[in-house]
Design a protein around this motif. Sequence first.
Motif, PDB file in Angstrom:
ATOM      1  N   UNK A  90       0.834  -1.202   0.000  1.00 50.08           N
ATOM      2  CA  UNK A  90       0.000   0.000   0.000  1.00 50.08           C
ATOM      3  C   UNK A  90       0.865   1.247   0.000  1.00 50.08           C
ATOM      4  N   UNK A  91       1.960   1.194   0.728  1.00 50.94           N
ATOM      5  CA  UNK A  91       2.875   2.325   0.722  1.00 50.94           C
ATOM      6  C   UNK A  91       3.492   2.525  -0.652  1.00 50.94           C
ATOM      7  N   UNK A  92       3.864   1.416  -1.304  1.00 53.45           N
ATOM      8  CA  UNK A  92       4.453   1.515  -2.639  1.00 53.45           C
ATOM      9  C   UNK A  92       3.452   2.097  -3.627  1.00 53.45           C
ATOM     10  N   UNK A  93       2.191   1.662  -3.530  1.00 52.60           N
ATOM     11  CA  UNK A  93       1.160   2.142  -4.464  1.00 52.60           C
ATOM     12  C   UNK A  93       0.985   3.647  -4.369  1.00 52.60           C
ATOM     13  N   UNK A  94       1.004   4.186  -3.146  1.00 52.78           N
ATOM     14  CA  UNK A  94       0.789   5.618  -2.993  1.00 52.78           C
ATOM     15  C   UNK A  94       2.097   6.399  -2.904  1.00 52.78           C
ATOM     16  N   UNK A  95       3.188   5.778  -3.309  1.00 48.63           N
ATOM     17  CA  UNK A  95       4.457   6.494  -3.332  1.00 48.63           C
ATOM     18  C   UNK A  95       4.436   7.555  -4.430  1.00 48.63           C
ATOM     19  N   UNK A  96       5.260   8.546  -4.258  1.00 49.62           N
ATOM     20  CA  UNK A  96       5.294   9.673  -5.190  1.00 49.62           C
ATOM     21  C   UNK A  96       5.617   9.225  -6.620  1.00 49.62           C
ATOM     22  N   UNK A 102       1.658   7.424 -12.900  1.00 52.12           N
ATOM     23  CA  UNK A 102       0.266   7.156 -13.269  1.00 52.12           C
ATOM     24  C   UNK A 102      -0.384   8.398 -13.861  1.00 52.12           C
ATOM     25  N   UNK A 103      -0.120   9.555 -13.276  1.00 51.65           N
ATOM     26  CA  UNK A 103      -0.689  10.799 -13.797  1.00 51.65           C
ATOM     27  C   UNK A 103      -0.176  11.077 -15.201  1.00 51.65           C
ATOM     28  N   UNK A 104       1.099  10.729 -15.444  1.00 48.95           N
ATOM     29  CA  UNK A 104       1.669  10.976 -16.771  1.00 48.95           C
ATOM     30  C   UNK A 104       0.995  10.147 -17.848  1.00 48.95           C
ATOM     31  N   UNK A 105       0.277   9.088 -17.470  1.00 51.08           N
ATOM     32  CA  UNK A 105      -0.463   8.281 -18.439  1.00 51.08           C
ATOM     33  C   UNK A 105      -1.739   8.980 -18.907  1.00 51.08           C
ATOM     34  N   UNK A 106      -2.170  10.032 -18.162  1.00 45.77           N
ATOM     35  CA  UNK A 106      -3.409  10.734 -18.497  1.00 45.77           C
ATOM     36  C   UNK A 106      -3.110  11.977 -19.331  1.00 45.77           C
ATOM     37  N   UNK A 107      -4.175  12.564 -19.843  1.00 48.12           N
ATOM     38  CA  UNK A 107      -4.055  13.843 -20.555  1.00 48.12           C
ATOM     39  C   UNK A 107      -4.136  14.951 -19.509  1.00 48.12           C
ATOM     40  N   UNK A 108      -3.019  15.215 -18.872  1.00 46.47           N
ATOM     41  CA  UNK A 108      -3.000  16.079 -17.702  1.00 46.47           C
ATOM     42  C   UNK A 108      -2.546  17.501 -17.976  1.00 46.47           C
ATOM     43  N   UNK A 109      -1.970  17.768 -19.129  1.00 44.74           N
ATOM     44  CA  UNK A 109      -1.270  19.037 -19.341  1.00 44.74           C
ATOM     45  C   UNK A 109      -2.196  20.246 -19.332  1.00 44.74           C
ATOM     46  N   UNK A 110      -3.466  20.080 -19.722  1.00 41.67           N
ATOM     47  CA  UNK A 110      -4.425  21.188 -19.725  1.00 41.67           C
ATOM     48  C   UNK A 110      -5.713  20.714 -19.062  1.00 41.67           C
ATOM     49  N   UNK A 111      -6.188  21.480 -18.103  1.00 38.95           N
ATOM     50  CA  UNK A 111      -7.464  21.186 -17.431  1.00 38.95           C
ATOM     51  C   UNK A 111      -8.513  22.183 -17.896  1.00 38.95           C
ATOM     52  N   UNK A 136       7.067  25.661 -23.942  1.00 37.32           N
ATOM     53  CA  UNK A 136       6.706  25.795 -22.526  1.00 37.32           C
ATOM     54  C   UNK A 136       7.924  25.567 -21.657  1.00 37.32           C
ATOM     55  N   UNK A 137       8.144  26.461 -20.706  1.00 35.45           N
ATOM     56  CA  UNK A 137       9.185  26.257 -19.700  1.00 35.45           C
ATOM     57  C   UNK A 137       8.732  25.134 -18.771  1.00 35.45           C
ATOM     58  N   UNK A 138       9.638  24.212 -18.502  1.00 35.97           N
ATOM     59  CA  UNK A 138       9.260  23.033 -17.717  1.00 35.97           C
ATOM     60  C   UNK A 138       8.902  23.359 -16.278  1.00 35.97           C
ATOM     61  N   UNK A 139       9.398  24.491 -15.759  1.00 41.69           N
ATOM     62  CA  UNK A 139       9.161  24.833 -14.352  1.00 41.69           C
ATOM     63  C   UNK A 139       8.436  26.169 -14.218  1.00 41.69           C
ATOM     64  N   UNK A 204       2.890  17.180 -10.813  1.00 40.98           N
ATOM     65  CA  UNK A 204       2.841  17.494  -9.386  1.00 40.98           C
ATOM     66  C   UNK A 204       1.563  18.222  -8.995  1.00 40.98           C
ATOM     67  N   UNK A 205       0.930  18.938  -9.930  1.00 43.92           N
ATOM     68  CA  UNK A 205      -0.298  19.666  -9.603  1.00 43.92           C
ATOM     69  C   UNK A 205      -1.437  18.727  -9.239  1.00 43.92           C
ATOM     70  N   UNK A 206      -1.384  17.482  -9.699  1.00 44.11           N
ATOM     71  CA  UNK A 206      -2.456  16.523  -9.420  1.00 44.11           C
ATOM     72  C   UNK A 206      -2.109  15.594  -8.260  1.00 44.11           C
ATOM     73  N   UNK A 207      -0.876  15.704  -7.745  1.00 48.44           N
ATOM     74  CA  UNK A 207      -0.426  14.757  -6.726  1.00 48.44           C
ATOM     75  C   UNK A 207      -1.313  14.804  -5.484  1.00 48.44           C
ATOM     76  N   UNK A 208      -1.546  16.012  -4.954  1.00 47.89           N
ATOM     77  CA  UNK A 208      -2.387  16.127  -3.758  1.00 47.89           C
ATOM     78  C   UNK A 208      -3.811  15.704  -4.011  1.00 47.89           C
TER      79      UNK A 208
END
Length: 809
Positions: A90-96, A102-111, A136-139, A204-208
Amino acid sequence: MSQTDSRASKLLTQHIDYYKLVRIVWSRWYWIAGCVFVSLVIARLYLWYTPESYSTTASLKFNENRSELSDLLKSSASYYDRTNKLQAEMFVIQSRQVILNAISRLDYKVSYFLKGRIRTTDIYPSVPFPIEVIRQDSINFYRGIFNITQKDAEHFELSWNYGNEHVEKTYRFGEAIKVPGIIFRIQSGSGSFSTYLFKFNTEEDFLGRVLGGLQMQEAAKSSNVLQLTQTDGNPRFASDVLNAILQEYVAFDKTAKSRSASQTIEFIEEQLAFLTNQVYRSGSALAQFKQQRNLVDFQTNTQLYVGKLTEQQSQKNLLEIQELAINQLEQQVRNNRDQVSLNFNLEGSVDPLLSGLIAQLNGLIIDRGKKLTQFNSNAQPVLDIDKQMAEIKRAITNNIRLARERDQKTLQYINSQINQVQQKLSGLPTAEKDFVNLQADFDINQKVFSYLSEKKLEAQISRAAVVPGASIIENAFTSYRLVSPLPGKIYTQFLLIGFLSGLGLIFLARMLNPYIYDKETVESLTTIPIIGIIRKFPSYIDKDNKQVLSLQKPKSIYAESVRSVRTNLSFLAAEKRSKVVCITSEVAGEGKSFVSINLASTLALIEKKVIVIGADLRVPKLHHTFENKNKIGLSTYLSDQHKIKDIIFPTGVENLDFIPSGPIPPNPAELLHSTQMKSLIRDLKKMYDFIILDTAPIGLVSDSIPIIRLAGVNLFVIRAGVSHYKAATVPDRLAMEYDLKNIAIVLNAFDENALHGRYYTTDYASSDYKDYYYYSDYSGSASYYSKYSGYGYYTNDDKPNWWQFWKRK
């Protein structure tokens, strides 16, 4: 006065009356209704403004079997065996790392969001206006919200806030738009003329958001199945991200399990790259030597020397390779907190204890990661684990040192054996000696190369044997089942809160109330008996109390309550022909004069000769009621200025006379304590049946004490809704201090007030008050008594209710 003397000196027995409790609540039902209404309005607003949350679930089973390929290698078990502990997984699953991948597998760049009148809605995965990011600047790029509204088929309006500046511009579809850190263009899409919002994101914007909605639990005890639940305001996003997490975990698990074999293969390939050249050069040198010398065969001793030298030198080379592996392991342990592993075990020369220490270290690394999700790095639980890790690292380092020392001794022995062979070779001819060295060098490189190739093949087979430690049983599906907020649950909770708040207001009002409202409260505070209860006067009373002299409505409940007091008063000191009645209270405003006038009037109606004396020499008021100028009165008599006949005035009511208080003297207490006062009472007893003295408040001044001691009956007035609780304790203190046996209480201006009434009922049957005064407490509402008006007992004093008022209109 036997009745008064025989009273018990303890409080009456009272018990809870549940009917009164209900009446208390019902008396302010509109408070409860108002609180319920407000609570329901708040619940409605809460449902309007609270984002909805949806939930989806998936199942993951942890496998205990391995691929059949693992049976080909016994050594593979040392690489990949592990116990599938749910907590660790469970700890591994919710690791950063897993969540971000997992988020990178989604279309996350624009909401994208749809702006509503009350709240904004995430419309993932809909794309109303496709956005192409040019650069786009990465940061460092603008992370604020953009508002976009389509104006026509070719133009749209875009606005955003940059610092304190509000930017609003019109663009064409496909035109490049430049904002800080990013350049993009918007294409015409399916978006309507509604206002949409969008923003650019990183993983990182979707992590929380993802971690905040992710929950895991064992599906059933000892089932080895993990149930995952993802909650989010967008049901489609919840199912997509949960499926992505499952897929990423399975891939991550397989990668992690094959990492050790991959490290072994990488290490061996580095060594083989070097040995390939060595084998080639040694083989070429040997062939060239044979060709040049035209050699075919050598003696048996020469072949023996070649075999010994080859064997010893091969062992030396393997020890050197193992030293490189151990050095690499030591560097892993010292320089990072990631899990570490042995590259490979050469001929079982690595101490098994070292493998156990590394397993303990990896377990502590996992535990430390779990603790960091709950505590910061300086918290005591994390520091305790750091301390254990430091101890195990020291043990590993010590074990490596011992292994290195053991290998050094072995290497010294091998070097000595090689030197012995070299010494024997020195006696051979030069050609044979050179051949032995070249042949041994070739055989050594060939043997080590073959050994490493064999180990590489084993590691490749082991890596191929790796299968994921978990399998997806059930993927998440998009569920539109609302989990929060649930309207039925919210309305029920707020309804209960409103009802309890209404009850709380009622009992808070009772708790903060300092006043006496009913006889049960008086009986709970004092042992002095209540002679009667006078109802609140049904009409307006002016400041001079003139209305009561008119004796209006003789059949009213109010008039009957006064008669009840009069009746009990007649029984007090019944053996005496003339009764001296002193009426006092704790403070002004409690109705002493009011009670005095009413009792005097009702006594006069039964043809008793009554005189009322205004004995309050400090604040005289009684003369206003009888329209007397107060030029002469009690004060002038006590100061020997007038005779008794001069200060007695008729009132206009038959059998009722009045002595005003007279001008305010400078020494009222001394005058009332004089022998003149005793002479006045003695003379009036001969002329009147009842002498009623309206005195000053006993709680403010001591003027009334001499009169109280002269009186045959002392009535202490408590006014409902005006007198404080402590007022009921004053009669007890008077009776105790002056040894009075003739004091009783009159509850004045009683009006039905269920809110502040005591919820106890007096149990006279179980009390010691055998001669307690009987009277009707008239505690029912006026409407209760009005139903008897048709029988001639009472006249109807009720005011029309609001619905009756409108009906009359």
